[in-house]
Design a protein around this motif. Structure first.
Motif, PDB file in Angstrom:
ATOM      1  N   SER A  15       0.835  -1.194   0.000  1.00 36.63           N
ATOM      2  CA  SER A  15       0.000   0.000   0.000  1.00 36.63           C
ATOM      3  C   SER A  15       0.868   1.240   0.000  1.00 36.63           C
ATOM      4  CB  SER A  15      -0.881  -0.033   1.253  1.00 36.63           C
ATOM      5  OG  SER A  15      -1.611   1.154   1.374  1.00 36.63           O
ATOM      6  N   LYS A  47      -2.677   5.641   9.707  1.00 33.22           N
ATOM      7  CA  LYS A  47      -2.798   4.326   9.084  1.00 33.22           C
ATOM      8  C   LYS A  47      -2.149   3.263   9.956  1.00 33.22           C
ATOM      9  CE  LYS A  47      -2.538   5.792   4.288  1.00 33.22           C
ATOM     10  NZ  LYS A  47      -1.637   5.897   3.143  1.00 33.22           N
ATOM     11  N   LEU A  70      -2.529  -1.031  -3.476  1.00 31.78           N
ATOM     12  CA  LEU A  70      -3.505  -0.073  -2.971  1.00 31.78           C
ATOM     13  C   LEU A  70      -2.921   1.339  -2.937  1.00 31.78           C
ATOM     14  CD1 LEU A  70      -6.178   0.585  -1.499  1.00 31.78           C
ATOM     15  CD2 LEU A  70      -5.115  -0.187   0.604  1.00 31.78           C
ATOM     16  N   ASP A  85      -4.252   5.077  -1.683  1.00 36.84           N
ATOM     17  CA  ASP A  85      -5.399   5.682  -1.021  1.00 36.84           C
ATOM     18  C   ASP A  85      -5.443   7.177  -1.233  1.00 36.84           C
ATOM     19  OD1 ASP A  85      -3.196   6.169   0.522  1.00 36.84           O
ATOM     20  OD2 ASP A  85      -4.338   6.308   2.368  1.00 36.84           O
ATOM     21  N   ASP A  86      -4.750   7.642  -2.249  1.00 34.88           N
ATOM     22  CA  ASP A  86      -4.777   9.065  -2.551  1.00 34.88           C
ATOM     23  C   ASP A  86      -4.591   9.193  -4.057  1.00 34.88           C
ATOM     24  OD1 ASP A  86      -4.468  11.771  -2.699  1.00 34.88           O
ATOM     25  OD2 ASP A  86      -2.400  11.766  -1.980  1.00 34.88           O
ATOM     26  N   ALA A  90      -9.622   6.015  -3.337  1.00 35.08           N
ATOM     27  CA  ALA A  90      -8.607   4.964  -3.336  1.00 35.08           C
ATOM     28  C   ALA A  90      -8.770   4.118  -4.587  1.00 35.08           C
ATOM     29  CB  ALA A  90      -8.749   4.079  -2.096  1.00 35.08           C
ATOM     30  N   TYR A 118      -7.350   0.201  -6.261  1.00 35.71           N
ATOM     31  CA  TYR A 118      -6.625  -1.015  -5.877  1.00 35.71           C
ATOM     32  C   TYR A 118      -6.436  -1.938  -7.056  1.00 35.71           C
ATOM     33  CZ  TYR A 118     -11.475  -2.600  -5.142  1.00 35.71           C
ATOM     34  OH  TYR A 118     -12.802  -2.877  -5.289  1.00 35.71           O
ATOM     35  N   LEU A 143     -12.816   2.253   2.601  1.00 35.20           N
ATOM     36  CA  LEU A 143     -12.232   3.318   3.411  1.00 35.20           C
ATOM     37  C   LEU A 143     -13.124   3.533   4.629  1.00 35.20           C
ATOM     38  CD1 LEU A 143     -11.375   5.973   0.677  1.00 35.20           C
ATOM     39  CD2 LEU A 143      -9.788   4.458   1.833  1.00 35.20           C
ATOM     40  N   SER A 192     -11.165   8.156   6.116  1.00 33.19           N
ATOM     41  CA  SER A 192     -10.506   7.951   4.819  1.00 33.19           C
ATOM     42  C   SER A 192      -9.270   7.085   4.923  1.00 33.19           C
ATOM     43  CB  SER A 192     -10.088   9.254   4.129  1.00 33.19           C
ATOM     44  OG  SER A 192     -10.990  10.244   4.334  1.00 33.19           O
ATOM     45  N   PRO A 204      -7.773   3.324   4.706  1.00 33.23           N
ATOM     46  CA  PRO A 204      -8.217   2.019   4.225  1.00 33.23           C
ATOM     47  C   PRO A 204      -8.425   1.062   5.399  1.00 33.23           C
ATOM     48  CG  PRO A 204      -6.320   2.771   2.969  1.00 33.23           C
ATOM     49  CD  PRO A 204      -6.493   3.732   4.109  1.00 33.23           C
ATOM     50  N   TYR A 238      -7.565  -1.896   6.475  1.00 40.71           N
ATOM     51  CA  TYR A 238      -6.564  -2.881   6.057  1.00 40.71           C
ATOM     52  C   TYR A 238      -6.909  -4.299   6.482  1.00 40.71           C
ATOM     53  CZ  TYR A 238      -3.456   0.910   4.707  1.00 40.71           C
ATOM     54  OH  TYR A 238      -2.904   1.999   4.095  1.00 40.71           O
TER      55      TYR A 238
END
Lengths: 270, 542
Positions: B41, B62, B266, B268-269, B517, B519, B528, B532, B534, B536
């Motif tokens: 990620s 995170k 992944l 996420d931005d 995000a 993937y 998410l 915001s 993920p 996991y």
């Protein structure tokens, strides 16, 4: 949660801890004192700047080595070929190519090559791993070297073309030396002086100026740290790295000066 | 040639020395598939050391979400606070709380999680000496002002409002009534800490130990962190994969490229510049859901020109002059949702999200023009919307908002943008009350409670009330809501307070920010949470 939510008590405490309540001259003296003892302060994430340097410089040095090797090998070879065959189709083609390379900014070349080689054709991984080994740095190194490579080609070409008519070359030819030897021992060696000057200065530029290339290819080197330092307004990081880069510049120029003597027997140092 | 030979050697030696420093290297391992598959990620370098009470941004968050579990945990879908380590949290007066910690929980190093693990961690976090950014979270607890005074040194080591009463029980005393206080305890700052945290702080920071579903396998600062599933994890939300590797990228564009090339699972931005390509590149492997972030326009109520009676009509008119739908679609490519209240959709209807703003948040040029005129017109004829120009591409939407206002009012000079160079400078001017017109404000929730969207921002004298909005009626309703032990009634009172805010138009709600995000096809079940981040532990590797 909004921005740095520091409360007055916390703020006062941090000011005291970092010496920000002292006059500026005193802060400066403290900083300089620390720098001379090898302490560049702490970045905002709590890591000492020297630790950041220890991680970043080896990576960038590897990248620079790759780039310089490309400049020397490809740049000088092309320069010699075009210099010897001035006005022929080879010369014109290479000149045109260098013109193209010179006029396209590095980040365009980088993104384009990353997209083609990394995503479309899958020849390389688009992002370099944190270890950044030499083989991963070949493509980024070529991108980084591209503009300088074009300069080196043109410099070598002009220099060779000029020296081809010099007396000592004619003498060497008249002596009956083989063509190979005339070119490598006499012609090239004397023609390299401006090229070496350029490459020397370029070492410093490549190490500090790789910001675009390092961002595109995910290289955690000096350019990336500098960028982070600027974005996060981490003065210690920026000043520390720039200080070291200045030293690198000085060192590179020292080497260049010493190399003059190797290349040109007329130059001597007592 | 003598000199030259010397020079030759010197040059050679220097070159060798330079080359020698360039050695090093190693290699990273990949992962297999199935239940033990490793998810890779994208990550950014956390801005602060990874202490729970010192992390207030998403990158450090995170990691904390993977290695810590607190008394409460927010449901990744609904945002509702559910008991995690708390067996029960009891109160009769909304001021004194008795917490019972569940039995059988340990840290990944084997140490038991007890009441003391919490109380010690909270006292550490609140103490001024420890410089924890989230210390203010503990501000509601009695004795906070002693350990974290505004001036001078702390006069106490621990907060008097916290008392360990047994191995698994402790009591909390607050300085005011705050019925939804237990629901704030899911925030990472309230996580328990093992003894190792205090005994060898430096070692803990280089390899944090917690009580969450993952353990830190290796951490090389600034480049990557490898987390492994903790098989001994006692909770119900066990990790569905073998582990997660967080990789720091120099640029989110590079991370995105790596995702499309199949080297990363992944991101996420998703970078704004790629939003146009995202459906072509990823298809349905792109997530775009509301996050607990709202953007508003605040007003400088400390400026006499902007604090005249009757001006609520002006503010309402301005709100109606903004075409939220068009701006979110064209400028933000639908990564923002037009706002209809001052909270966030992540709260859900039960949590208090409701269309309170009504017609005042709908674009209506004629009505807007009328209301602005009735409200005495724009002070000075032109208003400047201030924003920071260095991050977040605010220029584009501020210009769009101004265009929208100018068009609605039929006056090309009604509104212009006022860029301020850096975020730091911008925040300085805002906190020092130097704004002379409306200014942009963003709020990311600390915990998914309606209280968190209202009290810190609009209560008289509150910590983030930058516009210095004040309304006795609003304050009264918030106090009542905090004292109300019935959560449903409390939410109703907060919504009434929001109604006061609407009638005054204390700030113009613009839009809710979404989390995005993307993937790879190697993983599934990616989502998410309301922050915001993920989720996991739910990701499955095919």
């Amino acid at each position: 949660m909004r921005g740095p939510g520091l409360r007055p008590g916390h703020r006062a405490r941090l000011k005291q801890e970092f010496g920000l309540d002292k006059p500026v001259w005193q802060q400066y003296l403290t900083y300089m004192g620390n720098v001379f003892t090898g302490d560049f302060g702490t970045a905002f994430n709590g890591q000492p700047v020297t630790e950041l340097m220890a991680n970043a410089f080896p990576v960038t040095i590897r990248l620079t080595v790759v780039a310089i090797l490309f400049e020397i090998v490809i740049g000088i070879s092309l320069g010699v070929v075009t210099g010897l065959k001035r006005g022929r189709p080879v010369d014109t083609t290479v000149l045109l190519l260098t013109l193209v390379v010179l006029s396209v900014p590095t980040f365009v070349t980088g993104l384009l090559i990353q997209l083609l080689l990394g995503v479309k054709w899958g020849w390389i991984k688009p992002a370099v791993s944190p270890e950044a080994t030499f083989d991963e740095l070949i493509v980024p190194g070529l991108v980084l070297a591209s503009v300088s490579l074009a300069y080196v080609t043109r410099l070598t070409r002009t220099s060779i073309a000029e020296n081809k008519r010099a007396d000592y070359v004619r003498t060497a030819v008249a002596k009956g030396l083989p063509r190979r030897r005339v070119i490598s021992r006499h012609l090239l060696r004397n023609s390299l002086i401006p090229v070496v000057t350029f490459i020397g200065a370029d070492v410093g530029a490549l190490m500090g100026g790789a910001i675009a290339t390092e961002r595109i290819f995910n290289i955690h080197g000096v350019g990336y740290q500098l960028y982070q330092g600027i974005v996060r307004q981490s003065t210690q990081t920026v000043v520390g790295f720039v200080t070291v880069l200045v030293l690198v510049f000085l060192l590179a120029n020292l080497i260049v000066d010493l190399l003059y003597a190797v290349l040109d027997p007329r130059i001597r140092y007592a | 040639m003598r000199g030259a030979t010397h020079a030759k050697w010197a040059a050679l030696a220097t070159v060798v020395a330079l080359a020698a420093t360039a050695c090093g290297g190693g290699d990273s391992g990949g992962g297999g598939g199935g239940a033990d598959g490793i998810v890779s990620s994208s990550w950014g370098d956390p801005q602060n050391p990874l202490e729970p009470a010192n992390t207030n941004e998403v990158q450090g968050g995170k990691v904390l979400s993977m290695i810590f579990r607190g008394l409460k945990e927010y449901d990744p879908k609904t945002g509702a606070a559910k008991d995690m380590l708390a067996e029960k949290i009891e109160t009769t007066d909304s001021t004194n709380f008795t917490v019972t910690v569940k039995d059988g929980w340990t840290f990944s190093n084997g140490e038991k999680v007890t009441a003391k693990s919490f109380v010690d961690a909270w006292n550490y976090a609140a103490n001024l000496k420890n410089n924890q950014k989230n210390a203010y979270f503990f501000g509601y607890i009695e004795g906070y002002d002693k350990v974290h005074p505004d001036k001078g040194e702390p006069t106490a080591e621990t907060m008097s409002g916290l008392k360990v009463t047994g191995d698994r029980t402790f009591t909390i005393k607050l300085t005011q009534k705050f019925s939804t206080f237990p629901d704030t305890l899911g925030y990472a700052a309230f996580a328990p800490l093992p003894k190792a945290f205090y005994d060898d702080h430096a070692a803990w920071l280089s390899k944090p130990v917690g009580n969450g579903p993952y353990t830190v396998e290796s951490y090389s600062k600034g480049s990557q962190m490898q987390l492994k599933r903790w098989d001994g994890y006692p909770g119900t939300d066990k990790a569905q994969n073998g582990g997660v590797t967080l990789k720091v990228y120099t640029d989110n564009n590079t991370a995105y490229t790596d995702l499309t090339a199949g080297n990363l699972d992944l991101v996420d931005d998703v970078p704004a510049s790629q939003l146009k390509n995202v459906s072509a590149d990823l298809g349905d492997r792109y997530i775009n859901t509301p996050a607990g972030i709202i953007q508003t326009l605040s007003f400088p109520f400390y400026d006499a020109n902007w604090n005249k009676p009757g001006q609520e009509k002006l503010r309402q008119g301005l709100s109606m002059a903004i075409d939220r739908k068009q701006i979110t679609e064209t400028i933000f490519q639908k990564t923002r949702t037009p706002a209809v209240d001052w909270t966030s959709p992540v709260l859900g209807a039960d949590g208090g999200y409701k269309d309170v703003c009504g017609q005042f948040c709908k674009y209506d040029a004629a009505q807007a023009k009328k209301l602005v005129a009735e409200g005495g017109g724009i002070p000075g004829g032109t208003m400047k919307i201030s924003y920071n120009a260095d991050t977040g591409s605010h220029k584009e939407w501020v210009d769009a908002v101004c265009n929208s206002i100018n068009r609605a009012l039929g006056n090309n000079k009604a509104c212009v943008g006022n860029p301020i160079g850096t975020f730091a400078d911008y925040r300085n001017q805002v906190t020092q009350s130097k704004m002379q017109g409306p200014f942009r404000a963003g709020w990311q929730m600390d915990y998914p409670l309606i209280q968190n969207f209202l009290q810190p921002l609009y209560y008289t004298g509150a910590s983030s009330n930058d516009g210095k909005y004040t309304s006795p009626e609003f304050d009264k309703l918030v106090n009542q809501a905090n004292a109300e032990t019935d959560i449903k009634k409390a939410v109703g009172l907060f919504q009434q307070a929001e109604g006061v805010l609407r009638d005054d138009m204390g700030a113009i709600p613009l839009w809710y920010q979404n989390g995005s995000a993307g993937y790879s096809d190697r993983v599934e079940n990616v989502s998410l949470n309301p922050f915001s981040v993920p989720v996991y532990n739910q990701i499955k590797v095919k």
